[in-house]
Write a protein that holds these residues in place. Structure first.
Motif, PDB file in Angstrom:
ATOM      1  N   SER A  63       0.829  -1.200   0.000  1.00  0.00           N
ATOM      2  CA  SER A  63       0.000   0.000   0.000  1.00  0.00           C
ATOM      3  C   SER A  63       0.867   1.255   0.000  1.00  0.00           C
ATOM      4  N   GLU A  64       2.053   1.182   0.596  1.00  0.00           N
ATOM      5  CA  GLU A  64       2.972   2.329   0.565  1.00  0.00           C
ATOM      6  C   GLU A  64       3.424   2.611  -0.865  1.00  0.00           C
ATOM      7  N   TYR A  65       3.724   1.528  -1.601  1.00  0.00           N
ATOM      8  CA  TYR A  65       4.135   1.685  -3.001  1.00  0.00           C
ATOM      9  C   TYR A  65       3.012   2.301  -3.825  1.00  0.00           C
ATOM     10  N   PHE A  66       1.799   1.808  -3.618  1.00  0.00           N
ATOM     11  CA  PHE A  66       0.663   2.336  -4.371  1.00  0.00           C
ATOM     12  C   PHE A  66       0.422   3.804  -4.042  1.00  0.00           C
ATOM     13  N   LEU A  67       0.520   4.174  -2.769  1.00  0.00           N
ATOM     14  CA  LEU A  67       0.321   5.574  -2.392  1.00  0.00           C
ATOM     15  C   LEU A  67       1.413   6.469  -2.959  1.00  0.00           C
ATOM     16  N   ALA A  68       2.638   5.974  -2.991  1.00  0.00           N
ATOM     17  CA  ALA A  68       3.748   6.767  -3.528  1.00  0.00           C
ATOM     18  C   ALA A  68       3.649   6.919  -5.046  1.00  0.00           C
ATOM     19  N   ASN A  69       3.056   5.923  -5.714  1.00  0.00           N
ATOM     20  CA  ASN A  69       2.976   5.934  -7.182  1.00  0.00           C
ATOM     21  C   ASN A  69       1.534   5.860  -7.662  1.00  0.00           C
ATOM     22  N   GLN A  70       0.644   6.526  -6.972  1.00  0.00           N
ATOM     23  CA  GLN A  70      -0.781   6.419  -7.293  1.00  0.00           C
ATOM     24  C   GLN A  70      -1.088   6.905  -8.711  1.00  0.00           C
ATOM     25  N   ASN A  71      -0.607   8.078  -9.084  1.00  0.00           N
ATOM     26  CA  ASN A  71      -0.907   8.611 -10.412  1.00  0.00           C
ATOM     27  C   ASN A  71      -0.342   7.736 -11.529  1.00  0.00           C
ATOM     28  N   PRO A  72       0.953   7.344 -11.478  1.00  0.00           N
ATOM     29  CA  PRO A  72       1.448   6.480 -12.558  1.00  0.00           C
ATOM     30  C   PRO A  72       0.712   5.147 -12.665  1.00  0.00           C
ATOM     31  N   VAL A  73       0.305   4.576 -11.540  1.00  0.00           N
ATOM     32  CA  VAL A  73      -0.427   3.302 -11.577  1.00  0.00           C
ATOM     33  C   VAL A  73      -1.789   3.500 -12.249  1.00  0.00           C
ATOM     34  N   ILE A  74      -2.470   4.555 -11.913  1.00  0.00           N
ATOM     35  CA  ILE A  74      -3.776   4.838 -12.528  1.00  0.00           C
ATOM     36  C   ILE A  74      -3.610   5.125 -14.016  1.00  0.00           C
ATOM     37  N   TYR A  75      -2.601   5.941 -14.362  1.00  0.00           N
ATOM     38  CA  TYR A  75      -2.346   6.248 -15.776  1.00  0.00           C
ATOM     39  C   TYR A  75      -1.956   4.983 -16.552  1.00  0.00           C
ATOM     40  N   THR A  76      -1.202   4.106 -15.918  1.00  0.00           N
ATOM     41  CA  THR A  76      -0.823   2.852 -16.568  1.00  0.00           C
ATOM     42  C   THR A  76      -2.067   2.024 -16.879  1.00  0.00           C
ATOM     43  N   ALA A  77      -2.977   1.931 -15.926  1.00  0.00           N
ATOM     44  CA  ALA A  77      -4.213   1.169 -16.146  1.00  0.00           C
ATOM     45  C   ALA A  77      -5.032   1.794 -17.280  1.00  0.00           C
ATOM     46  N   ILE A  78      -5.098   3.121 -17.313  1.00  0.00           N
ATOM     47  CA  ILE A  78      -5.859   3.806 -18.364  1.00  0.00           C
ATOM     48  C   ILE A  78      -5.203   3.586 -19.721  1.00  0.00           C
ATOM     49  N   ILE A  79      -3.874   3.720 -19.780  1.00  0.00           N
ATOM     50  CA  ILE A  79      -3.148   3.528 -21.048  1.00  0.00           C
ATOM     51  C   ILE A  79      -3.335   2.095 -21.551  1.00  0.00           C
ATOM     52  N   LEU A  80      -3.192   1.124 -20.657  1.00  0.00           N
ATOM     53  CA  LEU A  80      -3.356  -0.272 -21.071  1.00  0.00           C
ATOM     54  C   LEU A  80      -4.775  -0.544 -21.561  1.00  0.00           C
ATOM     55  N   LEU A  81      -5.763   0.046 -20.904  1.00  0.00           N
ATOM     56  CA  LEU A  81      -7.147  -0.126 -21.350  1.00  0.00           C
ATOM     57  C   LEU A  81      -7.358   0.502 -22.731  1.00  0.00           C
ATOM     58  N   ILE A  82      -6.845   1.716 -22.922  1.00  0.00           N
ATOM     59  CA  ILE A  82      -6.986   2.393 -24.217  1.00  0.00           C
ATOM     60  C   ILE A  82      -6.286   1.603 -25.320  1.00  0.00           C
ATOM     61  N   LEU A  83      -5.069   1.119 -25.043  1.00  0.00           N
ATOM     62  CA  LEU A  83      -4.339   0.354 -26.055  1.00  0.00           C
ATOM     63  C   LEU A  83      -5.007  -0.991 -26.337  1.00  0.00           C
ATOM     64  N   PHE A  84      -5.609  -1.591 -25.306  1.00  0.00           N
ATOM     65  CA  PHE A  84      -6.356  -2.831 -25.520  1.00  0.00           C
ATOM     66  C   PHE A  84      -7.538  -2.586 -26.461  1.00  0.00           C
ATOM     67  N   ILE A  85      -8.261  -1.507 -26.223  1.00  0.00           N
ATOM     68  CA  ILE A  85      -9.392  -1.155 -27.091  1.00  0.00           C
ATOM     69  C   ILE A  85      -8.899  -0.829 -28.500  1.00  0.00           C
ATOM     70  N   PHE A  86      -7.807  -0.055 -28.606  1.00  0.00           N
ATOM     71  CA  PHE A  86      -7.221   0.314 -29.896  1.00  0.00           C
ATOM     72  C   PHE A  86      -6.811  -0.934 -30.676  1.00  0.00           C
ATOM     73  N   ARG A  87      -6.144  -1.874 -29.991  1.00  0.00           N
ATOM     74  CA  ARG A  87      -5.723  -3.114 -30.642  1.00  0.00           C
ATOM     75  C   ARG A  87      -6.924  -3.906 -31.135  1.00  0.00           C
ATOM     76  N   ASN A  88      -7.971  -4.004 -30.318  1.00  0.00           N
ATOM     77  CA  ASN A  88      -9.156  -4.748 -30.727  1.00  0.00           C
ATOM     78  C   ASN A  88      -9.868  -4.086 -31.900  1.00  0.00           C
ATOM     79  N   VAL A  89      -9.906  -2.759 -31.918  1.00  0.00           N
ATOM     80  CA  VAL A  89     -10.520  -2.057 -33.051  1.00  0.00           C
ATOM     81  C   VAL A  89      -9.729  -2.325 -34.325  1.00  0.00           C
ATOM     82  N   LEU A  90      -8.391  -2.259 -34.234  1.00  0.00           N
ATOM     83  CA  LEU A  90      -7.570  -2.543 -35.411  1.00  0.00           C
ATOM     84  C   LEU A  90      -7.734  -3.984 -35.884  1.00  0.00           C
ATOM     85  N   LYS A  91      -7.787  -4.920 -34.947  1.00  0.00           N
ATOM     86  CA  LYS A  91      -7.964  -6.319 -35.324  1.00  0.00           C
ATOM     87  C   LYS A  91      -9.334  -6.570 -35.941  1.00  0.00           C
TER      88      LYS A  91
END
Length: 179
Positions: free
Chosen positions: A2-30
């Protein structure tokens, strides 16, 4: 944890958003590649080859986006990517024909009017070819002549030569009486 998550909260959230967007982008292209392939009645192996290209593209975009998200400086990324692309460029210069065949394979996927089973004639001064398309691969076409000879014809050359369609789908046993 939980300390790691609190220290890196924004990058973790942005990573989840980026991965979701790229997953959708990949599926649209496929889906688009699949729709184009099915509409053009293309062989499933050609569609799968396009899926591989899409996965490579999305992976490169993901690496770049995630590196920015986790705080790498753009000048550091520019140095890393330019170094990698310089090495790849030198390597590709040594094997440029392979790169041109892959590029031609992508072009053939989207705009080649002939399909597996089509009987074609390639108008070439040195070696005219009349054959049936057996397979369309990333680097070359497999062509079978009427004498049974297998010819592998590079994708980049098929785009440079005039090609005539003789029959849409050739069946060598057509017209023979069944025993």
């Amino acid at each position: 944890m939980s300390e790691y998550f609190l220290a890196n909260q924004n990058p973790v959230i942005y990573t989840a958003i980026i991965l979701l967007i790229l997953f959708i982008f990949r599926n649209v292209l496929k889906r688009s590649a699949n729709r184009i392939g099915n509409k053009g009645d293309l062989h499933v192996t050609r569609i799968r080859l396009m899926f591989k290209y899409i996965n490579i593209l999305v992976t490169i975009i993901a690496i770049f986006a995630l590196a920015l998200t986790w705080g790498y400086d753009t000048s550091q990324l520019a140095v890393i990517f330019s170094s990698v692309f310089a090495i790849i460029g030198v390597a590709m210069f040594a094997i440029w024909s392979m790169l041109s065949n892959i590029t031609a394979g992508i072009i053939l996927f989207f705009s080649f009017p002939y399909k597996i089973g089509s009987k074609i004639r390639i108008h070439d001064k040195e070696m005219p070819v009349e054959a049936v398309i057996e397979d369309i691969r990333a680097f070359h076409l497999h062509l079978r002549t009427m004498e049974g000879e297998l010819i592998t014809y590079p994708n980049n050359l098929i785009l440079q030569k005039a090609v005539s369609l003789i029959e849409r789908e050739y069946h060598p046993d057509e017209g023979k009486d069944a025993l």
